[in-house]
Design a protein around this motif. Structure first.
Motif, short mmCIF file in Angstrom:
data_model
loop_
_atom_site.label_atom_id
_atom_site.label_comp_id
_atom_site.label_asym_id
_atom_site.label_seq_id
_atom_site.Cartn_x
_atom_site.Cartn_y
_atom_site.Cartn_z
N PRO A 44 -14.15 46.31 -32.31
CA PRO A 44 -13.66 45.01 -31.84
C PRO A 44 -14.67 43.90 -32.13
CG PRO A 44 -13.33 46.70 -30.15
CD PRO A 44 -14.16 47.33 -31.23
N ALA A 45 -14.16 42.74 -32.51
CA ALA A 45 -15.04 41.63 -32.91
C ALA A 45 -16.01 41.23 -31.80
CB ALA A 45 -14.19 40.43 -33.34
N GLU A 46 -15.53 41.20 -30.54
CA GLU A 46 -16.40 40.80 -29.44
C GLU A 46 -17.53 41.81 -29.23
OE1 GLU A 46 -18.30 39.04 -26.30
OE2 GLU A 46 -16.91 38.19 -27.79
N LEU A 47 -17.22 43.09 -29.43
CA LEU A 47 -18.24 44.12 -29.29
C LEU A 47 -19.28 43.99 -30.40
CD1 LEU A 47 -19.26 46.61 -27.80
CD2 LEU A 47 -17.81 48.02 -29.27
N VAL A 48 -18.84 43.67 -31.60
CA VAL A 48 -19.77 43.48 -32.72
C VAL A 48 -20.69 42.30 -32.44
CG1 VAL A 48 -19.97 42.87 -35.17
CG2 VAL A 48 -18.24 44.53 -34.43
N ARG A 49 -20.11 41.20 -31.93
CA ARG A 49 -20.94 40.03 -31.60
C ARG A 49 -21.99 40.38 -30.55
NH1 ARG A 49 -22.13 37.05 -27.86
NH2 ARG A 49 -20.70 38.11 -26.42
N ALA A 50 -21.57 41.06 -29.48
CA ALA A 50 -22.50 41.42 -28.42
C ALA A 50 -23.58 42.38 -28.92
CB ALA A 50 -21.73 42.05 -27.25
N ALA A 51 -23.19 43.30 -29.79
CA ALA A 51 -24.15 44.28 -30.32
C ALA A 51 -25.19 43.61 -31.21
CB ALA A 51 -23.42 45.36 -31.09
N PHE A 52 -24.77 42.66 -32.03
CA PHE A 52 -25.75 41.94 -32.87
C PHE A 52 -26.73 41.17 -32.00
CE2 PHE A 52 -23.19 42.60 -36.73
CZ PHE A 52 -24.21 42.74 -37.67
N GLU A 53 -26.23 40.51 -30.96
CA GLU A 53 -27.12 39.77 -30.07
C GLU A 53 -28.11 40.71 -29.40
OE1 GLU A 53 -27.08 36.67 -26.29
OE2 GLU A 53 -25.30 37.86 -26.69
N GLN A 54 -27.63 41.86 -28.93
CA GLN A 54 -28.50 42.82 -28.26
C GLN A 54 -29.52 43.41 -29.24
OE1 GLN A 54 -30.17 44.30 -25.17
NE2 GLN A 54 -28.24 43.18 -24.89
N ALA A 55 -29.09 43.68 -30.47
CA ALA A 55 -30.01 44.23 -31.47
C ALA A 55 -31.13 43.24 -31.79
CB ALA A 55 -29.24 44.60 -32.74
N ARG A 56 -30.78 41.96 -31.86
CA ARG A 56 -31.80 40.94 -32.11
C ARG A 56 -32.79 40.88 -30.94
NH1 ARG A 56 -27.43 38.14 -34.78
NH2 ARG A 56 -26.72 37.29 -32.78
N LEU A 57 -32.27 40.96 -29.72
CA LEU A 57 -33.13 40.94 -28.54
C LEU A 57 -34.05 42.15 -28.52
CD1 LEU A 57 -30.57 39.76 -25.83
CD2 LEU A 57 -32.43 38.42 -26.83
N ARG A 58 -33.54 43.31 -28.89
CA ARG A 58 -34.38 44.51 -28.92
C ARG A 58 -35.51 44.37 -29.93
NH1 ARG A 58 -30.28 49.79 -28.49
NH2 ARG A 58 -30.09 49.73 -26.20
N GLN A 59 -35.22 43.79 -31.07
CA GLN A 59 -36.26 43.61 -32.07
C GLN A 59 -37.35 42.66 -31.55
OE1 GLN A 59 -34.42 42.44 -35.76
NE2 GLN A 59 -33.44 44.43 -36.08
N ARG A 60 -36.93 41.59 -30.86
CA ARG A 60 -37.91 40.66 -30.27
C ARG A 60 -38.73 41.34 -29.19
NH1 ARG A 60 -34.73 35.79 -27.94
NH2 ARG A 60 -36.76 35.50 -26.89
N ALA A 61 -38.09 42.24 -28.45
CA ALA A 61 -38.74 42.87 -27.29
C ALA A 61 -39.75 43.94 -27.68
CB ALA A 61 -37.68 43.47 -26.37
N ARG A 62 -39.75 44.38 -28.92
CA ARG A 62 -40.68 45.44 -29.32
C ARG A 62 -42.13 45.02 -29.12
NH1 ARG A 62 -37.61 47.05 -34.95
NH2 ARG A 62 -35.90 48.25 -34.00
N GLU A 63 -42.42 43.73 -29.27
CA GLU A 63 -43.79 43.26 -29.08
C GLU A 63 -44.26 43.52 -27.65
OE1 GLU A 63 -46.49 39.20 -29.01
OE2 GLU A 63 -44.33 39.06 -29.34
N LYS A 64 -43.34 43.37 -26.68
CA LYS A 64 -43.70 43.56 -25.28
C LYS A 64 -43.54 45.00 -24.82
CE LYS A 64 -42.91 39.04 -23.14
NZ LYS A 64 -42.19 38.31 -22.07
N PHE A 65 -42.50 45.68 -25.30
CA PHE A 65 -42.14 46.97 -24.73
C PHE A 65 -42.36 48.15 -25.67
CE2 PHE A 65 -39.85 43.96 -22.10
CZ PHE A 65 -40.03 44.48 -20.84
N GLY A 66 -42.76 47.89 -26.90
CA GLY A 66 -42.99 48.99 -27.84
C GLY A 66 -41.73 49.78 -28.10
N ALA A 67 -41.87 51.11 -28.20
CA ALA A 67 -40.74 51.97 -28.53
C ALA A 67 -39.66 51.94 -27.46
CB ALA A 67 -41.23 53.40 -28.74
#
Length: 393
Positions: A44-67
């Motif tokens: 579903p398009a809304e799920l894809v949008r939410a997943a991309f946003e979450q994936a971007r946030l996870r990449q940003r969060a690696r600096e603080k939270f590591g693995a």
């Protein structure tokens, strides 16, 4: 946050949502358009949008939270405001070392501190007033296998009864829609309320901005400034530790859990620059404990108002970077440029205190070139601005 945002987030917790997040774990911005087009045919398009946003946030969060970031969930504010793992782990170790078993984490956000506390064996009640933030914190506890030790409650922290808890930790919001808040009474909840809450249990800790005026630290409390890899990350006011009367200030350097406690020494005198210059860590400076470092290295100040310590011999301390000086001269750009050219210096590390020039501007003027390197330290002094050249000792 309304039900639409929470529903969109909860969709990421389904098997379909987790599968989609797994596909996006290492995506790059260059791939996003083609990848999104393909995924919308499968999800579903809304799920894809939410997943991309979450994936971007996870990449940003690696600096603080590591693995951990790749298993966790975030909100935009949560990534920005969450305590980095190294600092949260340090605070959790302090609480555990005090014998804390049950703790109320007020204004818990996405759960960074609650996770560290639970990993240290502390049972946590994590409270936040945002339903979406609470849903994210709950998901993070589950994702990291800590649900048995973390109870998430959506509530106004000012209405939470902390009776029976060993400790309270409060991390008030220091930002609004208009930006950063500098007045501690404009925190949410206000500093005065958080201080009162910290005193309701045997132990308490209150996270504040590193720039908090020292006069706002309550009598009998201990103020700690924490740096990570040389960068000051936060300040915490502690209650119940028994350290406030004799050693009201503490500077902690991570990694390595190096802690300097004190804050009662008078400022050392200023004097002539010796063979070595010490640059205290930012947490030491914020804690007003440069005098403690000067005592450790048998040193003196370069200037009464500048946080550089100088000494005639090298006495290593973990709380300052030491430099062995080769030249101490009145500040003069032409002279400095000539010295660098004469010594074939192409790499210049520039440090400065009490002088208006920026390192970038000075580097453009110097036009360094050559295979050698040097550290240039500029400082205001009572006798005029100095330039000190040397190497890390």
């Amino acid at each position: 946050m309304g039900p639409v945002e929470i529903e969109s987030f909860r969709a990421l917790l389904t098997d379909q949502g987790r599968a989609l997040l797994a596909e996006l774990r290492e995506f790059t911005p260059a791939e996003e358009l083609a990848l999104a087009t393909r995924l919308r045919r499968e999800y579903p398009a809304e799920l894809v949008r939410a997943a991309f946003e979450q994936a971007r946030l996870r990449q940003r969060a690696r600096e603080k939270f590591g693995a951990d970031a790749d298993a966790m969930f975030f909100t935009p504010d949560g990534v920005e405001q969450a305590t980095r793992r190294s600092v949260a782990d340090w605070r959790a170790r302090r609480f555990a070392g005090l014998g804390v078993k049950r703790l109320a984490d007020l204004c818990c956000g996405i759960g960074g501190d609650a996770i560290a506390l639970a990993r240290s064996g502390v049972s946590v009640l994590a409270v936040d007033r945002s339903p979406l933030t609470c849903a994210v914190a709950e998901a993070n506890a589950a994702a990291l296998g800590l649900s048995e030790l973390i109870e998430v409650r959506c509530a106004d922290v000012t209405e939470v009864d902390v009776a029976g808890f060993d400790a309270v930790f409060t991390d008030p919001a220091r930002r609004t829609s208009r930006g950063r808040v500098f007045d501690p009474e404009a925190y949410s909840p206000p500093l005065s309320w958080a201080i009162e809450a910290a005193r309701r249990t045997p132990y308490g800790a209150l996270k504040v901005a590193p720039g908090i005026p020292h006069e706002l630290v309550p009598e009998g409390a201990e103020a700690e400034w924490v740096s990570d890899h040389g960068e000051v990350k936060e300040a915490v006011i502690w209650f119940g530790t028994g350290a406030g009367a004799e050693r009201p200030h503490r500077a902690t350097l991570l990694p390595g859990d190096r802690t300097l406690a004190g804050g009662r020494l008078p400022d050392p005198p200023a004097g002539e620059v010796g063979r070595y210059l010490y640059e205290p860590d930012g947490a030491v400076i914020r804690a007003h404990m440069v005098a403690e470092v000067a005592e450790q290295v048998d040193g003196r100040l370069v200037d009464p108002m500048i946080a550089y310590v100088t000494a005639d011999r090298l006495l290593p301390t973990p709380f300052a970077h030491a430099y062995e000086l080769t030249d101490v001269l009145p500040y003069n750009v032409k002279k400095l440029k000539a010295l660098l050219r004469e010594r074939a210096v192409g790499t210049v590390v520039i440090k400065k205190r009490g002088m208006a020039i920026t390192p970038e501007e000075l580097r453009r003027q110097l036009k360094p070139s050559g295979p050698n390197s040097v550290t240039v330290i500029l400082s205001r002094t009572e006798h005029g601005p100095l330039m000190m050249l040397g190497q890390p000792a």
